[in-house]
Design an enzyme around this catalytic site. Structure first.
Site, PDB file in Angstrom:
ATOM      1  N   ASP A 162      13.434 -32.119 -21.959  1.00 14.94           N
ATOM      2  CA  ASP A 162      13.078 -32.376 -23.360  1.00 14.94           C
ATOM      3  C   ASP A 162      11.662 -31.889 -23.667  1.00 14.94           C
ATOM      4  O   ASP A 162      10.803 -31.830 -22.786  1.00 14.94           O
ATOM      5  CB  ASP A 162      13.206 -33.887 -23.635  1.00 14.94           C
ATOM      6  CG  ASP A 162      13.295 -34.191 -25.124  1.00 14.94           C
ATOM      7  OD1 ASP A 162      13.570 -33.268 -25.911  1.00 14.94           O
ATOM      8  OD2 ASP A 162      13.082 -35.357 -25.493  1.00 14.94           O
ATOM      9  N   LEU A 199      23.698 -26.474  -2.606  1.00 18.62           N
ATOM     10  CA  LEU A 199      23.179 -27.227  -3.750  1.00 18.62           C
ATOM     11  C   LEU A 199      24.159 -27.102  -4.920  1.00 18.62           C
ATOM     12  O   LEU A 199      24.490 -25.990  -5.323  1.00 18.62           O
ATOM     13  CB  LEU A 199      21.797 -26.672  -4.146  1.00 18.62           C
ATOM     14  CG  LEU A 199      21.193 -27.137  -5.469  1.00 18.62           C
ATOM     15  CD1 LEU A 199      21.025 -28.643  -5.527  1.00 18.62           C
ATOM     16  CD2 LEU A 199      19.826 -26.465  -5.701  1.00 18.62           C
ATOM     17  N   HIS A 235      12.562 -23.019 -26.119  1.00 21.59           N
ATOM     18  CA  HIS A 235      13.821 -22.952 -25.356  1.00 21.59           C
ATOM     19  C   HIS A 235      13.783 -21.761 -24.400  1.00 21.59           C
ATOM     20  O   HIS A 235      14.204 -21.858 -23.250  1.00 21.59           O
ATOM     21  CB  HIS A 235      15.020 -22.823 -26.296  1.00 21.59           C
ATOM     22  CG  HIS A 235      15.193 -23.987 -27.235  1.00 21.59           C
ATOM     23  ND1 HIS A 235      15.045 -25.290 -26.831  1.00 21.59           N
ATOM     24  CD2 HIS A 235      15.505 -24.041 -28.564  1.00 21.59           C
ATOM     25  CE1 HIS A 235      15.259 -26.097 -27.881  1.00 21.59           C
ATOM     26  NE2 HIS A 235      15.526 -25.360 -28.933  1.00 21.59           N
TER      27      HIS A 235
HETATM   28  C1  IPE Z   1      18.361 -34.954 -25.133  1.00 16.86           C
HETATM   29  O1  IPE Z   1      17.289 -34.452 -25.867  1.00 16.86           O
HETATM   30  C2  IPE Z   1      19.408 -33.894 -24.984  1.00 16.86           C
HETATM   31  C3  IPE Z   1      19.051 -32.767 -24.105  1.00 16.86           C
HETATM   32  C4  IPE Z   1      17.987 -32.687 -23.383  1.00 16.86           C
HETATM   33  C5  IPE Z   1      20.013 -31.701 -24.077  1.00 16.86           C
HETATM   34  P1  IPE Z   1      17.195 -34.673 -27.452  1.00 16.86           P
HETATM   35  O2  IPE Z   1      15.937 -34.058 -27.892  1.00 16.86           O
HETATM   36  O3  IPE Z   1      18.448 -34.188 -28.087  1.00 16.86           O
HETATM   37  O4  IPE Z   1      17.157 -36.257 -27.565  1.00 16.86           O
HETATM   38  P2  IPE Z   1      16.583 -37.198 -28.693  1.00 16.86           P
HETATM   39  O5  IPE Z   1      17.148 -36.731 -29.996  1.00 16.86           O
HETATM   40  O6  IPE Z   1      15.103 -37.084 -28.672  1.00 16.86           O
HETATM   41  O7  IPE Z   1      17.037 -38.572 -28.319  1.00 16.86           O
HETATM   42  C1  IPE Z   2      15.079 -30.012 -25.341  1.00 16.86           C
HETATM   43  O1  IPE Z   2      13.990 -29.782 -26.160  1.00 16.86           O
HETATM   44  C2  IPE Z   2      16.154 -28.959 -25.486  1.00 16.86           C
HETATM   45  C3  IPE Z   2      17.400 -29.444 -26.108  1.00 16.86           C
HETATM   46  C4  IPE Z   2      17.616 -30.664 -26.503  1.00 16.86           C
HETATM   47  C5  IPE Z   2      18.447 -28.469 -26.293  1.00 16.86           C
HETATM   48  P1  IPE Z   2      14.019 -30.163 -27.704  1.00 16.86           P
HETATM   49  O2  IPE Z   2      14.598 -29.020 -28.446  1.00 16.86           O
HETATM   50  O3  IPE Z   2      14.703 -31.453 -27.900  1.00 16.86           O
HETATM   51  O4  IPE Z   2      12.480 -30.290 -28.018  1.00 16.86           O
HETATM   52  P2  IPE Z   2      11.761 -31.440 -28.831  1.00 16.86           P
HETATM   53  O5  IPE Z   2      12.198 -32.733 -28.238  1.00 16.86           O
HETATM   54  O6  IPE Z   2      12.203 -31.313 -30.252  1.00 16.86           O
HETATM   55  O7  IPE Z   2      10.308 -31.190 -28.654  1.00 16.86           O
HETATM   56 MG    MG Z   3      14.097 -33.366 -27.884  1.00 22.93          MG
END
Ligand code: IPE
Ligand code: IPE
Ligand code: MG
Length: 251
Positions: A21, A132, A38
């Protein structure tokens, strides 16, 4: 300092689950679009896989795209799918050389055809490996998975393949996407958020939770090793008292 030397290789977590995240915030901090984060997150996945392989962790699972993530702007979703295809295409040969077996969990039928094809090919190419197991959770949510398992069980009862009294934890686990995998011992979430966001709710029952403020694109081997060291300092009791827990974990 190399943190790896502080890891006790006889007490490794057998399965580490990762909530990657913070990509969007990492990019925003740099005045860039979320996609930029990303893109940079792919390198963090590479480094984490290498770290797990180096210490000898057998199962590593990445939350890459949740059911709820479909509700993001169309352009972001499309780019994430493109990145997935690219990353798998670029990495499969190296994963294969390093004895990594790729798996995918989630509602894979909901993914664009190009993703399904690329995934299927990589899964097939690496199917003979066992050093793995790397699992990518795509269009995954734990509630979807649990409801799906309940549906499969209900169907078996309706078909009279099983009786309702045969439905126990073991049977239920076997109907989940993670059948045949050990439950995660350790969950790592980056970006400072302190939540599970619908990831592996059943399987995380006794996992140790580790949260780091590091945004996913900055996450590297040393962060992973730090999490393992932290995990090894904890006392897991599984509801028992200390001495018993150490000797009868699986009793
Ligand atoms: C959780 O992250 C999902 C992934 C890492 C794929 P999100 O960014 O979607 O989660 P929330 O919305 O902060 O809970
Ligand atoms: C995690 O990073 C990637 C996915 C959930 C696909 P985010 O895209 O949720 O990044 P933040 O949390 O908005 O910073
Ligand atoms: Mg996120």
């Amino acid at each position: 300092m190399d943190l790896k030397q502080h890891i006790d290789e006889s007490r490794l977590p057998q399965h580490v689950a990762m909530i990657m995240d913070g990509n969007g915030r990492w990019a925003t901090q740099r005045g860039q679009e979320r996609i930029f984060g990303h893109e940079h997150g792919v390198e963090s996945v590479r480094d984490t896989v290498k770290a797990a392989a180096e210490v000898g962790i057998p199962y590593l699972t990445f939350f890459a795209f949740s059911t709820e993530n479909w509700c993001r702007p169309h352009k972001e979703v499309e780019t994430l799918m493109d990145l997935l295809v690219q990353a798998i295409q670029n990495e499969t040969a190296e994963l294969n050389e390093n004895g990594v077996r790729l798996h995918a969990i989630g509602d894979l039928d909901s993914l664009p055809q190009r993703c399904r094809d690329t995934l299927e090919e990589a899964i097939e190419t690496t199917a003979h490996n066992s050093r793995l197991h790397v699992t990518v959770a795509l269009s995954y949510s734990a509630r979807w998975e649990i409801a799906n398992a309940a549906q499969k069980i209900a169907q078996k009862v309706a078909d009279r393949t099983i009786n309702p009294d045969q439905v126990d934890e073991e049977l239920f686990s076997g109907m989940l996407e993670t059948a045949n995998m050990p439950d995660p011992d350790l969950l790592i979430r980056t970006s400072g958020e302190l939540r599970v966001s619908n990831f592996l709710l059943w399987q995380l029952a006794y996992a140790e939770l580790y949260f780091t403020p590091v945004y996913w694109p900055d996450f590297r081997k040393q962060h992973f090793f730090q999490a393992i060291i932290d995990y090894q300092r904890r006392e897991r009791r599984f509801g028992k008292v200390k001495a018993e827990a150490l000797t009868t974990k699986n009793a």
